[in-house]
Design an enzyme around this catalytic site. Structure first.
Site, PDB file in Angstrom:
ATOM      1  N   HIS A 248      70.466  -8.857 -20.175  1.00  0.00           N
ATOM      2  CA  HIS A 248      70.531  -8.934 -21.637  1.00  0.00           C
ATOM      3  C   HIS A 248      70.014  -7.619 -22.236  1.00  0.00           C
ATOM      4  O   HIS A 248      69.121  -6.984 -21.671  1.00  0.00           O
ATOM      5  CB  HIS A 248      69.669 -10.104 -22.106  1.00  0.00           C
ATOM      6  CG  HIS A 248      69.908 -10.488 -23.532  1.00  0.00           C
ATOM      7  ND1 HIS A 248      69.265  -9.857 -24.578  1.00  0.00           N
ATOM      8  CD2 HIS A 248      70.698 -11.437 -24.089  1.00  0.00           C
ATOM      9  CE1 HIS A 248      69.671 -10.397 -25.708  1.00  0.00           C
ATOM     10  NE2 HIS A 248      70.536 -11.349 -25.449  1.00  0.00           N
TER      11      HIS A 248
ATOM     12  N   ASP B 133      71.445 -17.550 -29.285  1.00  0.00           N
ATOM     13  CA  ASP B 133      71.441 -18.224 -30.579  1.00  0.00           C
ATOM     14  C   ASP B 133      71.209 -17.193 -31.672  1.00  0.00           C
ATOM     15  O   ASP B 133      70.864 -16.046 -31.389  1.00  0.00           O
ATOM     16  CB  ASP B 133      70.441 -19.382 -30.619  1.00  0.00           C
ATOM     17  CG  ASP B 133      68.990 -18.945 -30.557  1.00  0.00           C
ATOM     18  OD1 ASP B 133      68.129 -19.751 -30.933  1.00  0.00           O
ATOM     19  OD2 ASP B 133      68.704 -17.816 -30.132  1.00  0.00           O
TER      20      ASP B 133
ATOM     21  N   TYR C  40      69.913 -14.813 -34.826  1.00  0.00           N
ATOM     22  CA  TYR C  40      68.625 -14.254 -35.230  1.00  0.00           C
ATOM     23  C   TYR C  40      67.908 -15.256 -36.141  1.00  0.00           C
ATOM     24  O   TYR C  40      68.542 -15.907 -36.982  1.00  0.00           O
ATOM     25  CB  TYR C  40      68.832 -12.942 -35.985  1.00  0.00           C
ATOM     26  CG  TYR C  40      69.442 -11.822 -35.170  1.00  0.00           C
ATOM     27  CD1 TYR C  40      68.851 -11.399 -33.984  1.00  0.00           C
ATOM     28  CD2 TYR C  40      70.591 -11.166 -35.586  1.00  0.00           C
ATOM     29  CE1 TYR C  40      69.399 -10.349 -33.236  1.00  0.00           C
ATOM     30  CE2 TYR C  40      71.142 -10.118 -34.863  1.00  0.00           C
ATOM     31  CZ  TYR C  40      70.539  -9.726 -33.681  1.00  0.00           C
ATOM     32  OH  TYR C  40      71.085  -8.697 -32.960  1.00  0.00           O
TER      33      TYR C  40
ATOM     34  N   PHE D 167      74.766 -10.829 -32.185  1.00  0.00           N
ATOM     35  CA  PHE D 167      74.167  -9.492 -32.187  1.00  0.00           C
ATOM     36  C   PHE D 167      74.277  -8.759 -33.515  1.00  0.00           C
ATOM     37  O   PHE D 167      73.579  -7.774 -33.736  1.00  0.00           O
ATOM     38  CB  PHE D 167      74.725  -8.603 -31.057  1.00  0.00           C
ATOM     39  CG  PHE D 167      74.375  -9.092 -29.686  1.00  0.00           C
ATOM     40  CD1 PHE D 167      73.106  -8.900 -29.158  1.00  0.00           C
ATOM     41  CD2 PHE D 167      75.312  -9.769 -28.917  1.00  0.00           C
ATOM     42  CE1 PHE D 167      72.778  -9.367 -27.900  1.00  0.00           C
ATOM     43  CE2 PHE D 167      74.990 -10.228 -27.647  1.00  0.00           C
ATOM     44  CZ  PHE D 167      73.722 -10.030 -27.135  1.00  0.00           C
TER      45      PHE D 167
END
Length: 218
Positions: free
Chosen positions: A179, A58, A60, A71
């Protein structure tokens, strides 16, 4: 070709209508919701342009960070830890210098669909909009990408993204690793640092006649 048929079908669905009502209710209650353009990834990367799919979780949840691309952060915003690790692996794998900006819009323009599975979040509350309906839309988008005729590289980092792996057909390239979060980037079973995904993607696309590079210049 564009994403509009999928978006229209979602907006007309019970899940889409429920999500719209939820977002309106949260805004009326004074919630601060990021990003300002939840569908920006789709605006910048149409289906026929998709060469790589990078799937995030999801957006930031800090002020000024989310810009509608997984990202990515706007120019001038300090890259968060996951993005710094992404740049660290890019430099290790391909020898590219760490970019001055944390914005990945150049990738989006070059065919990298930077898609989160949930497209909005509230200030300071990670995963606050999970389970509210966005997943229905993003699952449909991922399925559509898996059906595209052109070769596509799917980069699924972390257990959350890897739940989508079963949707990816054999004519695409599926790359999985932990991740890039500091909590998992260097841990087993598939450390993100050292995964070599950027070079693998570049070589695989090149072998299929797709001229490709990971430079972040516009």
């Amino acid at each position: 070709m564009n994403w509009n048929p999928l978006l229209a079908a979602f907006e007309a669905s019970p899940e889409g209508q429920a999500l719209h009502a939820f977002l309106a209710q949260r805004r009326a209650a004074g919630a601060v919701i990021y990003p300002p353009e939840p569908l920006r990834a789709l605006q910048l990367t149409p289906p026929e342009a998709v060469r790589v799919v990078i799937l995030g979780q999801d957006p930031y949840h800090g002020p000024g960070q989310a810009e509608g691309l997984a990202f990515s952060v706007p120019p001038g915003v300090r890259p968060p830890p996951s993005l710094r690790n992404l740049f660290k692996e890019l430099a290790r794998d391909l020898g590219q210098p760490v970019p001055a900006s944390g914005s990945l819009t150049a990738w989006a323009a070059r065919g990298v669909l930077l898609l989160n599975t949930v497209l909005t979040v509230e200030d300071g509350q990670p995963a606050s909009h999970a389970g509210r309906g966005w997943e229905v839309l993003t699952d449909a988008l991922i399925a559509h990408c898996a059906d595209l005729p052109q070769p596509v590289v799917f980069m699924l980092w972390g257990a959350h993204a890897q739940k989508k792996a079963a949707r990816i057909g054999p004519h695409h390239l599926l790359l999985t690793a932990n991740h890039p979060s500091p909590l998992s980037a260097t841990r087993g079973p598939q450390p993100f640092i050292g995964c070599g995904h950027f070079g693998q993607a570049q070589r695989w696309l090149d072998a299929r006649g797709v001229a490709w590079h990971w430079g972040l210049e516009a």
